[in-house]
Design an enzyme around this catalytic site. Structure first.
Site, PDB file in Angstrom:
ATOM      1  CG  ASP A  64      -1.853   1.173   1.131  1.00 40.81           C
ATOM      2  OD1 ASP A  64      -1.697   2.106   0.127  1.00 40.81           O
ATOM      3  OD2 ASP A  64      -2.709   1.028   2.120  1.00 40.81           O
ATOM      4  N   GLY A 129      -4.527  10.717 -21.793  1.00 43.60           N
ATOM      5  CA  GLY A 129      -4.727  10.426 -23.364  1.00 43.60           C
ATOM      6  C   GLY A 129      -4.586   8.753 -23.413  1.00 43.60           C
ATOM      7  CG  HIS A 130      -6.083   5.693 -23.437  1.00 45.05           C
ATOM      8  ND1 HIS A 130      -5.259   4.711 -22.672  1.00 45.05           N
ATOM      9  CD2 HIS A 130      -7.379   5.781 -22.719  1.00 45.05           C
ATOM     10  CE1 HIS A 130      -5.993   4.421 -21.498  1.00 45.05           C
ATOM     11  NE2 HIS A 130      -7.179   5.363 -21.630  1.00 45.05           N
ATOM     12  CG  ASP A 131      -2.058   3.191 -29.078  1.00 44.64           C
ATOM     13  OD1 ASP A 131      -2.360   3.659 -30.226  1.00 44.64           O
ATOM     14  OD2 ASP A 131      -1.021   2.292 -29.035  1.00 44.64           O
ATOM     15  CG  ASP A 160      -0.914   1.535 -25.237  1.00 46.12           C
ATOM     16  OD1 ASP A 160      -0.656   2.585 -24.712  1.00 46.12           O
ATOM     17  OD2 ASP A 160      -1.967   0.896 -25.042  1.00 46.12           O
TER      18      ASP A 160
END
Length: 383
Positions: A64, A129-131, A160
């Site tokens: 954790d 954002g993403h690929d 990615d």
């Protein structure tokens, strides 16, 4: 086993490119310790752990990181590690107390790898954002697709995994190699937007010299050419032709005979659409299996389009051992291959906390300290 045997990497668990980079290092023999929060990531509760392939070859400790004890535990592991990689947004690791300044102060030889979409700096650094977004900004997405159609989405392979995870793994190995001579660590800033741009290097150059048009689907490698195309067969399946070099194209025309009469001029670009229509009709005359037999042994650059369910059964993959299959899970074997120190899948994907006490003991924690961490919840040991 593996060229990276003896290297210890701490991975702060994330999604996609980070785990892929760490998997690639583990495949090559590195000892990768995955730090996973006790509740797991986004897909932890939804997937069969055996199919968590991006986490193969790693040991896992549940920590954790929102507790001081958890952070101190990770810092103790970092003291003896060669590298760390993480895939959080800029500033997250610093807020946790695990930023590169603190980690490199404790271990000056540490290689600290950072995986983001936009990079650690720049106007978009803190944007989500993403690929798809990253490859859009590099022009890579614009180039993919057929004439008159919107850009085609290449899964998440370009941003990615190719421009992200693989570039991070490459950067880590480069920095680890350098640290062996300098004795100093450093930060590796691996951004998917940078990596995708690097993958486009030859395309950018071709565009600048006038060989590659910005008009999608009109160029040699983007479905514009009839000799670099996917064709449907009589049984509704598909085959690929990539006869770019003149000798391969000549062999294709010779093999197809009178069905392609008048197509001898490969670079008659005005007639590419007509040539493609003719080839579409030709390939629908036979099944995919029949075309496999027809082109067997001919130098024309041919391959059938296989589905994911088919790939591991192909004779070439079976001969090379491209995939490993234990009867329950099949997956790609480690790549690339080495003649003297081959990589291997070291162990199946581990459940969260499967190796917590084992790792803590290995890194010098006494039993009382381990018991206290488990009791506080800062560390989790899987049942």
């Amino acid at each position: 086993m593996g060229p990276l045997a003896g290297i210890t990497i701490i991975e702060i668990a994330g999604l996609g490119p980070g785990p892929f980079a760490a998997m690639s290092l583990a495949d090559m023999g590195a000892s990768v310790i995955r730090i996973e929060r006790p509740g797991g990531g986004l897909f932890a509760a939804q997937q069969d752990s055996r199919l968590d392939v991006l986490n193969r070859g790693k040991r896992c400790i549940g920590v954790d990181l929102k507790t001081p004890e958890g952070v101190d535990t990770v810092l103790t592991l970092i003291d003896k590690a060669d590298g760390l990689l993480e895939g959080n947004r800029p500033g997250v690791m610093e807020r946790l107390g695990l930023g590169p300044d603190i980690c490199l102060q404790r271990n000056p030889k540490l290689v600290y790898g950072r995986m983001t979409g936009w990079g650690q700096e720049g106007p978009l650094a803190n944007e989500v954002g993403h690929d798809l977004n990253y490859i859009a900004l590099t022009g890579a997405l614009h180039t993919m697709g057929r004439a008159g159609e919107k850009p085609a989405i290449p899964l998440n392979l370009v941003g990615d995994f190719g421009g992200g995870g693989m570039m991070l793994a490459y950067g880590m190995v480069c920095a680890l190699l350098e640290s062996k001579t300098s004795g100093a660590g450093q930060v590796v800033d691996a951004a998917m937007v940078d990596g995708a741009a690097t993958l486009m290097a030859s395309s950018y150059a071709a565009n600048q010299i006038g060989f590659w048009s910005d008009e999608r689907g009109t160029n040699v490698l983007d479905s514009g050419a009839h000799f670099y195309e996917v064709y449907e067969t009589a049984d509704g399946k598909y085959v690929t032709i990539a006869s770019v070099e003149p000798q391969f194209y000549a062999a294709l025309i010779e093999a197809l005979g009178e069905d392609v009469e008048g197509m001898e001029n490969q670079w008659d670009m005005a007639n590419w659409p007509a040539f493609k229509n003719k080839l579409e009709a030709v390939f629908k005359q036979r099944t995919r299996e029949q075309w496999d037999s027809f082109f067997d042994g001919l130098d024309i650059c041919y391959a059938p389009v296989l589905s994911m369910a088919e790939v591991r059964h192909h004779p070439h993959h079976q001969a090379r051992g491209t995939f490993v299959d234990d009867g329950e899970v099949w997956q790609p074997a480690p790549a690339p291959r080495f003649s003297r120190t081959p990589g291997e899948v070291q162990r199946p994907p581990a459940k969260i906390g499967a190796h917590s006490t084992e790792i803590l003991t290995e890194f010098g924690f006494g039993q009382d300290a381990i018991d206290a961490l488990l009791k506080s919840g800062a560390v989790k040991q899987a049942n």
